[in-house]
Scaffold this active site. Sequence first.
Site, PDB file in Angstrom:
ATOM      1  N   GLU A 182       0.345  -1.197   0.279  1.00  0.00           N
ATOM      2  CA  GLU A 182       0.212   0.388  -0.166  1.00  0.00           C
ATOM      3  C   GLU A 182       0.760   0.980   0.153  1.00  0.00           C
ATOM      4  O   GLU A 182       1.607   1.200   0.913  1.00  0.00           O
ATOM      5  CB  GLU A 182      -0.968  -0.375   1.845  1.00  0.00           C
ATOM      6  N   ARG A 232       0.623  10.504   1.020  1.00  0.00           N
ATOM      7  CA  ARG A 232       1.483  10.597   2.098  1.00  0.00           C
ATOM      8  C   ARG A 232       2.510  12.346   1.857  1.00  0.00           C
ATOM      9  O   ARG A 232       2.984  12.724   2.670  1.00  0.00           O
ATOM     10  CB  ARG A 232       1.625   9.988   3.307  1.00  0.00           C
ATOM     11  N   THR A 273      -3.912   6.265   2.524  1.00  0.00           N
ATOM     12  CA  THR A 273      -4.340   7.582   3.074  1.00  0.00           C
ATOM     13  C   THR A 273      -4.278   7.982   1.163  1.00  0.00           C
ATOM     14  O   THR A 273      -4.534   9.504   1.115  1.00  0.00           O
ATOM     15  CB  THR A 273      -3.080   8.178   3.256  1.00  0.00           C
ATOM     16  N   LYS A 309     -11.007  -1.137   7.064  1.00  0.00           N
ATOM     17  CA  LYS A 309      -9.941  -0.976   7.914  1.00  0.00           C
ATOM     18  C   LYS A 309     -10.225  -0.436   9.144  1.00  0.00           C
ATOM     19  O   LYS A 309     -11.252   0.373   8.971  1.00  0.00           O
ATOM     20  CB  LYS A 309      -8.995   0.247   7.040  1.00  0.00           C
TER      21      LYS A 309
HETATM   22  C1  3PG Z   1      -2.074   3.410   8.119  1.00  0.00           C
HETATM   23  O1  3PG Z   1      -1.968   4.583   7.822  1.00  0.00           O
HETATM   24  O2  3PG Z   1      -2.827   2.395   7.980  1.00  0.00           O
HETATM   25  C2  3PG Z   1      -1.057   4.141   9.480  1.00  0.00           C
HETATM   26  O3  3PG Z   1      -0.309   5.186   9.168  1.00  0.00           O
HETATM   27  C3  3PG Z   1      -0.197   2.469   9.708  1.00  0.00           C
HETATM   28  O4  3PG Z   1      -0.057   2.946  10.891  1.00  0.00           O
HETATM   29  P1  3PG Z   1       1.375   2.794  11.808  1.00  0.00           P
HETATM   30  O5  3PG Z   1       2.694   3.575  10.929  1.00  0.00           O
HETATM   31  O6  3PG Z   1       1.407   2.406  13.456  1.00  0.00           O
HETATM   32  O7  3PG Z   1       2.077   0.914  11.233  1.00  0.00           O
END
Ligand code: 3PG
Length: 209
Positions: A40, A44, A68, A128
């Site tokens: 994924e 960002r 995102t 999610k």
């Molecule tokens: C996401 O968008 O799924 C998270 O930022 C992942 O979270 P993590 O960085 O705590 O693994």
Amino acid sequence: MNVIEIIKEKKLVPVIKIDELETTVPLLRALQKGGIKVAEITYRTACAQEAIKTAIENFPIMAIGAGTVVNDKQAEQALRLGVKFVVSPGFDEKIALRCKDNLVPYFGGCVTPTEIMRAMDLGFDIVKFFPAQAMGGLKTIKSLAAPFPSVKFMPTGGINLDNLKEYLSFEKVIACGGSWMVKSELIKNRDYEKITKLCEEAVREVENI
Ligand code: 3PG
């Protein structure tokens, strides 16, 4: 195999933030070497769109998704590039419907019964769950799963090798997402060997469940 089947089988979705476009290919190669089949790439950074395009062109056998995705414009761009799935931190109706029209799986973030009901109403039964740890972790997922027996969860946020097994041991959790294998610092330092090692560890943990 369709992408949902791959995600369900492999159970790991690395959440990737690419700051420098040139790291895309070696990073994806490191993931692949570590046994990862799904990636994924998050919207960002300024080069996210290009990174997704590069990943899709160079790794046709991997399931590359956009993460995102926070507005319809990004969803439209990502779908045009040919992403295999789309992920949002929250549940967005416009994005959901666009993905549905394109027959591309959408994993929108849901942490409340109301959000889950909205997702179900639009025909989505996998959501999610983000930010997983901060929202109460597996305990909350189990509480949410009780009234919605058809719903499955893909938790992300605060997941790592220490709690991966706990989440995946619940049958309503189809896979876990996270950045622990692909930390920005490791990518910045071009530490692809370490990334492969972390992926191998995670894959082994999944195989042991
Ligand atoms: C996401 O968008 O799924 C998270 O930022 C992942 O979270 P993590 O960085 O705590 O693994």
